[in-house]
Design a protein around this motif. Structure first.
Motif, PDB file in Angstrom:
ATOM      1  N   UNK A 292       1.158  -1.039   0.507  1.00  0.00           N
ATOM      2  CA  UNK A 292      -0.104   0.011  -0.211  1.00  0.00           C
ATOM      3  C   UNK A 292       0.930   1.490   0.034  1.00  0.00           C
ATOM      4  N   UNK A 293       1.823   1.235   0.455  1.00  0.00           N
ATOM      5  CA  UNK A 293       2.608   2.186   0.554  1.00  0.00           C
ATOM      6  C   UNK A 293       3.679   2.796  -0.975  1.00  0.00           C
ATOM      7  N   UNK A 294       3.994   1.621  -1.044  1.00  0.00           N
ATOM      8  CA  UNK A 294       4.760   1.492  -2.703  1.00  0.00           C
ATOM      9  C   UNK A 294       3.481   1.915  -3.387  1.00  0.00           C
ATOM     10  N   UNK A 295       1.770   1.799  -2.835  1.00  0.00           N
ATOM     11  CA  UNK A 295       1.532   2.128  -4.042  1.00  0.00           C
ATOM     12  C   UNK A 295       1.067   4.100  -4.366  1.00  0.00           C
ATOM     13  N   UNK A 296       0.993   4.104  -2.454  1.00  0.00           N
ATOM     14  CA  UNK A 296       0.661   5.592  -2.448  1.00  0.00           C
ATOM     15  C   UNK A 296       2.470   6.506  -3.267  1.00  0.00           C
ATOM     16  N   UNK A 297       3.397   6.071  -3.077  1.00  0.00           N
ATOM     17  CA  UNK A 297       4.484   6.738  -3.061  1.00  0.00           C
ATOM     18  C   UNK A 297       4.382   7.231  -4.789  1.00  0.00           C
ATOM     19  N   UNK A 298       3.531   5.562  -5.381  1.00  0.00           N
ATOM     20  CA  UNK A 298       4.090   5.756  -7.049  1.00  0.00           C
ATOM     21  C   UNK A 298       3.486   6.814  -7.612  1.00  0.00           C
ATOM     22  N   UNK A 299       2.419   6.790  -6.509  1.00  0.00           N
ATOM     23  CA  UNK A 299       0.697   8.212  -7.107  1.00  0.00           C
ATOM     24  C   UNK A 299       1.602   9.382  -7.008  1.00  0.00           C
ATOM     25  N   UNK A 300       2.069   9.258  -5.795  1.00  0.00           N
ATOM     26  CA  UNK A 300       2.944  11.018  -5.507  1.00  0.00           C
ATOM     27  C   UNK A 300       3.369  10.879  -6.448  1.00  0.00           C
ATOM     28  N   UNK A 301       4.912   9.994  -6.673  1.00  0.00           N
ATOM     29  CA  UNK A 301       5.711  10.439  -8.012  1.00  0.00           C
ATOM     30  C   UNK A 301       4.986  10.257  -9.440  1.00  0.00           C
TER      31      UNK A 301
END
Length: 463
Positions: free
Chosen positions: A444-453
């Motif tokens: 989930x954290x990786x998903x969030x960071x990808x959206x942020x990126x």
């Protein structure tokens, strides 16, 4: 020293959670970052600086009043008394309008400086015939300053976008460590309950002593893991505080009762505007980075025209009508005039040719940078889109795995209660469930960071 301020008293929209905790949502958090963070305020200074430079460039076209006065007196004799006052008006194409008044007197005055008793008036013009006519330094500076204002607006957007991205990633890490802490807290309670139950069963003679020892070891491990997660959460809270400021540059420190929004997954697209992105039809030319480079390229083109114009000879022609009675317009005639011609031309033009060559090299460098940036952005956007789709799928898989491990643990606990299983198997099932939950949090954290990126790459900071 940083001032500790209770977020509870300052945030306008708060959500109450259990244990008197207050939820700080991603939207509220980014709202404070965008409104009060010092770097965001610095970004606004870029615009002010560019506007000041534009004003400075326009100053080259301001009218000028010049007065030159000289007097020499020695041993009671007035050698000369000379006054020369002029009013100049620069124009766009290098032409300069000029009005002048001269008044000279003295015993040893140079004959060519002799003037009528009431002085002499003149009105004329100075024209650069070659170099400086179609373009000159003041014209180029003004045009470049106008472009710099537009470039500064694009750079400001990039700067604000970067600080919002860094703040967003920090929030995601804060949320991740909070979720991990909650997992360890929940399973610590399970370990305590199981240990107490096994201890009572041992005292009643229903369980062997080895089970109490194993339950105790599991309990201590859960406490150890919880302490580690608490430290990570505290550190991430302090990192989050670096981005929180209030009016008058007052820093804010997160209090212990402030927690992240565990439902961030439901609002992240709305907050980051990633829900309205059409990757296939996104206009890469509208990206602030490319706009900034485009303004830079146009500015260098203006500089190239100026450097090319410097290869021409400097030929300045001056013509002034003379009159003793300036209040009578017809008194200015071609029969009374003062004219001049000034020619200046370096023989080898090495400096001018070198300046032009350097500017051309800068243009080529900027053009290549534009091409590379465009390709890099396109490829990065496509890669992030595919990565995002993958993490969405991984997140779905991880939820299924957590659900299945939960069922296995419940079944094993039921068998253990009936005496058909061992504590070792229960702990093993529980360890797998913990591992699955932590993996789900990581995904989930990786998903969030990808959206942020993706948000940062597209520079869509319309929050």
């Amino acid at each position: 020293m940083r001032n500790t301020v209770l977020i509870l008293l300052l945030l306008t929209n708060i959500i109450s959670a259990q244990n008197n905790a207050t939820v700080l949502t991603l939207e509220e958090y980014l709202g404070y970052v965008k409104s009060f963070h010092p770097i965001v305020k610095q970004a606004n200074l870029i615009i002010s600086e560019s506007e000041a430079k534009l004003m400075k460039a326009r100053g080259a076209f301001d009218p000028k009043l010049e007065v030159d006065y000289n007097r020499k007196k020695f041993k009671g004799t007035k050698y000369y008394d000379k006054l020369n006052a002029s009013f100049k008006i620069p124009t766009w194409f290098g032409i300069e309008l000029k009005g002048n008044f001269e008044e000279n007197s003295g015993y040893y005055l140079n004959p060519e400086a002799s003037l009528p008793e009431d002085g002499l008036y003149s009105a004329g013009v100075s024209i650069p015939i070659a170099k400086g006519l179609l373009t000159n330094k003041r014209m180029a500076s003004l045009r470049q300053s106008q472009l710099y204002v537009k470039q500064a607006q694009a750079d400001k957007k990039l700067l604000i976008n970067n600080i919002l991205y860094n703040a967003t990633v920090t929030y995601f890490n804060w949320l991740k460590h909070y979720n991990e802490k909650i997992v360890y807290e929940n399973f610590l309670n399970n370990a305590k309950t199981r240990f107490n139950g096994i201890k009572k069963s041992y005292e009643a003679g229903d369980k062997p002593a080895i089970d109490t020892l194993e339950a105790k070891i599991t309990l201590i491990n859960r406490k150890l893991n919880l302490e580690k997660s608490k430290i990570k959460f505290i550190k991430s809270s302090l990192e989050l505080s670096n981005f929180l400021w209030l009016k008058d540059n007052i820093p804010v420190e997160i209090e212990e009762n402030i927690i992240p929004d565990t439902n961030t997954i439901e609002i992240i697209d709305l907050v980051l505007n990633t829900s309205v992105i059409d990757i296939e039809h996104f206009k890469i030319e509208e990206h602030p980075k490319l706009k900034s480079l485009d303004f830079k390229y146009k500015s260098l083109n203006i500089e190239k025209r100026l450097k090319r114009n410097n290869l021409l000879p400097q030929i300045d022609l001056q013509y002034n009508f003379l009159s003793q009675t300036p209040d009578i317009v017809r008194s200015f005639s071609t029969s009374a005039y003062k004219s001049g011609l000034n020619i200046n031309f370096p023989l080898f033009l090495r400096k001018e040719r070198a300046d032009l060559k350097l500017t051309k090299l800068k243009l080529q460098d900027t053009h290549l940078e534009i091409l590379n940036t465009k390709i890099s952005l396109n490829n990065k956007i496509k890669a992030l889109d595919k990565e995002l789709n993958s993490y969405v799928l991984q997140s779905s898989f991880s939820k299924d795995i957590v659900e299945d491990y939960s069922k296995l643990l419940k079944a094993e606990e039921r068998k253990f209660f009936l005496g058909e299983s061992s504590l070792f198997l229960v702990n093993s099932r529980e360890a797998k469930l913990i591992e699955a939950k932590l993996k789900a949090i990581e995904i989930e954290n990786s998903l969030f960071k990808t959206k942020g990126n993706l948000f940062n790459t597209l520079a869509i900071s319309g929050i």
